[in-house]
Write a protein that holds these residues in place. Structure first.
Motif, PDB file in Angstrom:
ATOM      1  N   LEU A  70       0.501   3.088   2.758  1.00  0.00           N
ATOM      2  CA  LEU A  70      -0.012   4.094   1.830  1.00  0.00           C
ATOM      3  C   LEU A  70       0.141   3.621   0.389  1.00  0.00           C
ATOM      4  N   PHE A  71       1.312   3.102   0.043  1.00  0.00           N
ATOM      5  CA  PHE A  71       1.544   2.635  -1.319  1.00  0.00           C
ATOM      6  C   PHE A  71       0.597   1.487  -1.680  1.00  0.00           C
ATOM      7  N   ASP A  72       0.313   0.617  -0.728  1.00  0.00           N
ATOM      8  CA  ASP A  72      -0.639  -0.476  -0.976  1.00  0.00           C
ATOM      9  C   ASP A  72      -2.034   0.071  -1.270  1.00  0.00           C
ATOM     10  N   GLN A  73      -2.427   1.118  -0.553  1.00  0.00           N
ATOM     11  CA  GLN A  73      -3.738   1.727  -0.794  1.00  0.00           C
ATOM     12  C   GLN A  73      -3.819   2.316  -2.200  1.00  0.00           C
ATOM     13  N   ILE A  74      -2.744   2.956  -2.630  1.00  0.00           N
ATOM     14  CA  ILE A  74      -2.716   3.546  -3.971  1.00  0.00           C
ATOM     15  C   ILE A  74      -2.771   2.454  -5.038  1.00  0.00           C
TER      16      ILE A  74
END
Length: 272
Positions: free
Chosen positions: A78-82
């Motif tokens: 999720l953090f990578d997507q953000i």
């Protein structure tokens, strides 16, 4: 299209009104130059503001997350997507209606366990993002994976120590369940999350306790432990089935030695 004559406009606004309007808007008049000046100033200001918003110092080169976000739920994917959404864009696009803002809204709709993604601060080309998470109504476990149930949506959760909703009810799914994708959305086809939660709480009062399994399609619950199994019909009144189970417990000699009990019919329990 019929072109209106000068006489038409004269009749509408009057002779003097027409003369005044014609005199102030014709090239060379004062009002003509004022209007032109306003347009030019507006264009210059718009271009100036736009150029300032897209200066190199407003370019997002690094994205970091608040300590609370990572501590609550360390979802690296999720953090990578953000990071991918914000990196390389300008700070102005993070505002409501901006390009990255719209992409964040889309991500929120796809991740029911994420309640908000907010920009905390921006300095020296570094954006600080705060991510908030919400716990599910209940959880399913299937093939050693945990799924959070959020109203009509399901989400695969991390199976690590920071698993969301560790204190939420846990219902098992049978290992032979076929056609199950990572979303397991089909499990809720004939039953709502609210109904599952309500039934779960009722079943905590059962005279026989153990793990609870829900069988989709068959709409059955199984309470099981190493010694006994109880089958209940999810389509019928759970409270009435529990009452029948209590009646059997209080009136049947050797109840504790029974291996299987089916009270789903609400009439004649099947015992083995």
């Amino acid at each position: 299209m019929i072109k209106k004559s000068r006489g038409y406009y004269k009749s509408k606004i009057g002779r003097w009104g027409y003369r005044f309007l014609h005199s102030v808007t014709k090239p060379g008049s004062l009002l003509f130059y004022v209007i032109g000046l306003i347009v030019v100033v507006g264009l210059v200001l718009s271009r100036s503001i736009r150029s300032r918003l897209y200066q190199p110092e407003y370019l997002i080169k690094k994205v970091l997350f608040t300590t609370g976000s990572i501590a609550q739920y360390n979802d690296i994917e999720l953090f990578d997507q953000i990071i991918q959404i914000y990196s390389g864009s300008y700070y102005s696009t993070t505002r409501i209606g901006g390009t990255t803002s719209n992409m964040v809204e889309k991500l929120l709709s796809e991740k029911p366990y994420v309640s908000s993604i907010d920009v905390s601060s921006f300095s020296q080309n570094t954006l600080i993002v705060d991510v908030s998470f919400s716990s599910p109504l209940l959880r399913f476990r299937y093939n050693d994976k945990y799924y959070g149930i959020y109203q009509d949506k399901t989400a695969l959760l991390l199976s690590t120590g920071d698993l969301l909703g560790q204190d939420k009810p846990l219902i098992l799914l049978p290992l032979y369940l076929s056609g199950t994708s990572e979303s397991i959305s089909g499990v809720l086809y004939n039953i709502s999350a609210e109904k599952l939660l309500y039934d779960y709480l009722l079943l905590q009062t059962s005279p026989i306790q153990g793990s609870l399994t829900y069988i989709p399609g068959g709409e059955k619950y199984i309470i099981w432990n190493p010694n006994q199994r109880v089958y209940l019909n999810a389509k019928k009144d759970i409270a009435q089935q529990l009452l029948l189970l209590y009646t059997l417990k209080n009136n049947y000699n050797g109840f504790e030695n029974l291996k299987q009990i089916d009270v789903g019919s609400l009439v004649n329990p099947i015992i083995k």
